[in-house]
Design an enzyme around this catalytic site. Structure first.
Site, PDB file in Angstrom:
ATOM      1  N   ASP A 119       1.545   5.081   1.638  1.00 53.05           N
ATOM      2  CA  ASP A 119       1.243   5.987   2.753  1.00 53.05           C
ATOM      3  C   ASP A 119       1.714   7.389   2.400  1.00 53.05           C
ATOM      4  O   ASP A 119       2.792   7.570   1.848  1.00 53.05           O
ATOM      5  CB  ASP A 119       1.969   5.509   4.020  1.00 53.05           C
ATOM      6  N   ASP A 136       9.484   4.458  12.863  1.00 56.26           N
ATOM      7  CA  ASP A 136      10.159   3.358  13.539  1.00 56.26           C
ATOM      8  C   ASP A 136      11.583   3.108  13.014  1.00 56.26           C
ATOM      9  O   ASP A 136      12.560   3.399  13.687  1.00 56.26           O
ATOM     10  CB  ASP A 136       9.299   2.075  13.551  1.00 56.26           C
ATOM     11  N   ASP A 166       0.846  -1.196   0.000  1.00 55.20           N
ATOM     12  CA  ASP A 166       0.000   0.000   0.000  1.00 55.20           C
ATOM     13  C   ASP A 166       0.883   1.248   0.000  1.00 55.20           C
ATOM     14  O   ASP A 166       2.099   1.143   0.097  1.00 55.20           O
ATOM     15  CB  ASP A 166      -0.943   0.007   1.219  1.00 55.20           C
TER      16      ASP A 166
HETATM   17  P1  ATP Z   1       3.769  -2.446   5.080  1.00 51.23           P
HETATM   18  O1  ATP Z   1       2.628  -1.515   4.741  1.00 51.23           O
HETATM   19  O2  ATP Z   1       4.433  -3.025   3.905  1.00 51.23           O
HETATM   20  O3  ATP Z   1       3.402  -3.433   6.127  1.00 51.23           O
HETATM   21  P2  ATP Z   1       4.882  -0.056   6.173  1.00 51.23           P
HETATM   22  O4  ATP Z   1       6.274   0.302   6.594  1.00 51.23           O
HETATM   23  O5  ATP Z   1       4.265   0.797   5.121  1.00 51.23           O
HETATM   24  O6  ATP Z   1       4.909  -1.576   5.758  1.00 51.23           O
HETATM   25  P3  ATP Z   1       2.632   0.704   7.778  1.00 51.23           P
HETATM   26  O7  ATP Z   1       2.058   0.003   8.946  1.00 51.23           O
HETATM   27  O8  ATP Z   1       1.819   0.867   6.553  1.00 51.23           O
HETATM   28  O9  ATP Z   1       3.989  -0.065   7.461  1.00 51.23           O
HETATM   29  O10 ATP Z   1       3.109   2.114   8.288  1.00 51.23           O
HETATM   30  C1  ATP Z   1       3.536   3.150   7.419  1.00 51.23           C
HETATM   31  C2  ATP Z   1       4.717   3.887   8.026  1.00 51.23           C
HETATM   32  O11 ATP Z   1       4.316   4.485   9.260  1.00 51.23           O
HETATM   33  C3  ATP Z   1       5.907   3.015   8.405  1.00 51.23           C
HETATM   34  O12 ATP Z   1       6.764   2.798   7.302  1.00 51.23           O
HETATM   35  C4  ATP Z   1       6.549   3.822   9.491  1.00 51.23           C
HETATM   36  O13 ATP Z   1       7.300   4.894   8.959  1.00 51.23           O
HETATM   37  C5  ATP Z   1       5.366   4.418  10.213  1.00 51.23           C
HETATM   38  N1  ATP Z   1       4.913   3.561  11.330  1.00 51.23           N
HETATM   39  C6  ATP Z   1       3.945   2.623  11.287  1.00 51.23           C
HETATM   40  N2  ATP Z   1       3.763   2.047  12.480  1.00 51.23           N
HETATM   41  C7  ATP Z   1       4.641   2.646  13.319  1.00 51.23           C
HETATM   42  C8  ATP Z   1       4.932   2.523  14.702  1.00 51.23           C
HETATM   43  N3  ATP Z   1       4.279   1.640  15.448  1.00 51.23           N
HETATM   44  N4  ATP Z   1       5.892   3.314  15.234  1.00 51.23           N
HETATM   45  C9  ATP Z   1       6.530   4.227  14.467  1.00 51.23           C
HETATM   46  N5  ATP Z   1       6.304   4.389  13.167  1.00 51.23           N
HETATM   47  C10 ATP Z   1       5.366   3.626  12.585  1.00 51.23           C
HETATM   48 MG    MG Z   2       2.262   0.709   4.445  1.00 52.69          MG
END
Ligand code: ATP
Ligand code: MG
Length: 453
Positions: free
Chosen positions: A74, A153, A72
């Site tokens: 963001d 994170d 996805d």
């Molecule tokens: P994927 O969507 O492939 O699982 P992602 O890194 O995009 O991986 P998301 O959960 O969509 O994960 O979160 C988007 C972004 O928001 C992350 O890349 C990170 O920068 C931030 N993020 C998400 N959850 C946290 C958290 N618990 N603590 C700090 N930052 C976070």
């Molecule tokens: Mg994501």
């Protein structure tokens, strides 16, 4: 010694704001705007036209830089959730602990997150709240892009792409970490895990999915802090379990979860069984993960009910054995009690929504019925809405070494057979065997043989 010195001078130790980003032009990072979801680009352009700044960030940028396909996209912006919502008719604000905006385009949802800041910058409990252990109970303090980078994170998740210029903004040495294939927690890892223990699960998930190692200081606190997971809501942990197990890397995720002492925080009863060191039990859990990964590779449906049925099968069997053998309970009572006990214990860790709980119990119940095929029973079982999952579960038991007298093969053939062949197969179970089956049936009314036998 050297390590300690390095730690002292670690630039990512306590960052609440990161002033100078590296600005990497498209010619160097190689990302093209056409690689991103057109809807995400639309959202960014509209925000920028309205005078806000907006970037792609997180997994979408990370996965494209790694040559993968993002799940996805963001968006991060300095517009507040209300300001974002006002710009998009197709949007809604969601979340309380962490408010974001979902902008919907048919089946695609673009998540728009307002830049966050660390909590020392606001005292309003409406926006910021922390528990005694430092956990963020509410994380809605808004800031600028620098503070936003600091609160993400891992460094590889904090790369900001501006589609209007093609520039990539790197505040945390994310690109370097991406190239050396490591996960580096931004800031002080221990404090960041305490703020949000789910970050420990995310560390494991990304490590397994991307094949990245955790840097030493990112890995070190995890085992120690794993018990903090009990402070996270069971609903959130359920969602995290799905992400962990349905990412296509369940097998390596499972291994890492156990290595870091996190599996026990999610499935305490199962971990307790595995701790006994019985190879067959471990094989069962691993096989469940392998099958899940295989199904995902084949684009087949994976249901959380099956994953939960598999993970909780071990403590369920252990509980039934104990109730029957030690407490001399009847089998039917033991099954009922054991199910209740195992499910209640699990619910203290992760939620199991009813829509999965009911099919999970049906998969278990069908394990007792699948051996009873005489008369019309086999035909009726085939019509059961949960037959397919129960059959897959039966195969899983056999694959991991349980001896069930060729029952899996019988059901495989029965499904493939014509109507006449099916009648013949049931007939063949016939009279002479019937007597033998009767005595077996009696033993079948015993608890389903444990995975370890
Ligand atoms: P994927 O969507 O492939 O699982 P992602 O890194 O995009 O991986 P998301 O959960 O969509 O994960 O979160 C988007 C972004 O928001 C992350 O890349 C990170 O920068 C931030 N993020 C998400 N959850 C946290 C958290 N618990 N603590 C700090 N930052 C976070
Ligand atoms: Mg994501």
């Amino acid at each position: 010694m050297l390590n300690r010195l390095l730690k002292l001078f670690n630039p990512t130790k306590t960052l609440s704001k990161m002033p100078t980003p590296k600005i990497i032009p498209a010619s160097e990072h190689g990302l093209r705007r056409s690689q991103f979801s057109p809807n995400a680009i639309k959202v960014i352009e509209k925000l920028q036209e309205a005078g806000f700044s907006a970037f792609l960030v997180g997994g979408g940028v990370r996965d494209l830089l790694l040559g993968g396909q993002p799940k996805d996209f963001d968006v991060a912006t300095n517009a507040t959730p209300e300001e974002t919502k006002n710009l998009f008719r197709n949007s809604m604000i969601i979340g309380r602990r962490f408010r974001i905006v979902h902008v919907r385009f048919g089946r695609e949802i673009i998540e728009v997150t307002t830049f966050r800041a660390h909590h020392d910058q606001s005292l309003d409990p409406k926006d910021a709240a922390q528990s005694q252990t430092g956990m963020l109970l509410r994380d809605n303090v808004y800031g600028d892009i620098e503070s936003d980078a600091a609160r993400r994170d891992f460094s590889i998740n904090a790369l900001y792409y501006d589609p209007s210029t093609g520039n990539l903004f790197d505040y945390t040495n994310g690109l370097k970490d991406l190239k050396r294939r490591v996960l580096q927690m931004i800031g002080d890892p221990e404090a960041r895990y305490k703020e949000d223990p789910v970050r420990m699960l995310r560390a494991v998930r990304f490590s397994a999915k991307l094949g990245f190692a955790l840097t030493e200081n990112t890995a070190e606190p995890i085992k120690r802090l794993a018990p903090l997971m009990s402070h996270v809501s069971s609903a959130r942990l359920f969602e995290e379990v799905l992400k962990l197990m349905m990412s296509g890397s369940a097998t390596s995720t499972l291994q890492l979860l156990r290595e870091y002492g996190l599996f026990g925080a999610l499935f305490p009863g199962t971990e307790q069984c595995l701790q006994l060191g019985d190879e067959k039990q471990l094989q069962f859990i691993n096989q469940a993960a392998l099958n899940t990964d295989k199904r995902i590779r084949q684009n087949k449906k994976v249901t959380p009910a099956f994953i939960y049925a598999a993970f909780l099968w071990l403590p369920l069997q252990a509980a039934i054995r104990k109730l029957v053998h030690d407490d001399k309970m009847s089998v039917a009572d033991a099954v009922r009690h054991a199910e209740h006990g195992v499910i209640s214990q699990q619910l203290t860790c992760t939620a199991i929504p009813k829509r999965f709980l009911i099919p999970m119990r049906e998969i278990w119940a069908l394990q007792l019925r699948l051996p009873r095929r005489e008369g019309r029973k086999a035909f009726l079982l085939l019509e059961h809405p949960r037959f397919r999952a129960a059959y897959d579960f039966l195969l899983l038991r056999e694959q991991s070494g349980e001896h069930l007298d060729g029952l899996g093969l019988w059901w495989t053939q029965f499904q493939d057979a014509s109507e006449e062949q099916r009648e013949a197969m049931v007939q063949q179970l016939g009279k002479p065997q019937q007597r033998r089956r009767k005595s077996r049936r009696r033993s079948n009314s015993n608890p389903p043989p444990p995975a370890s036998t």
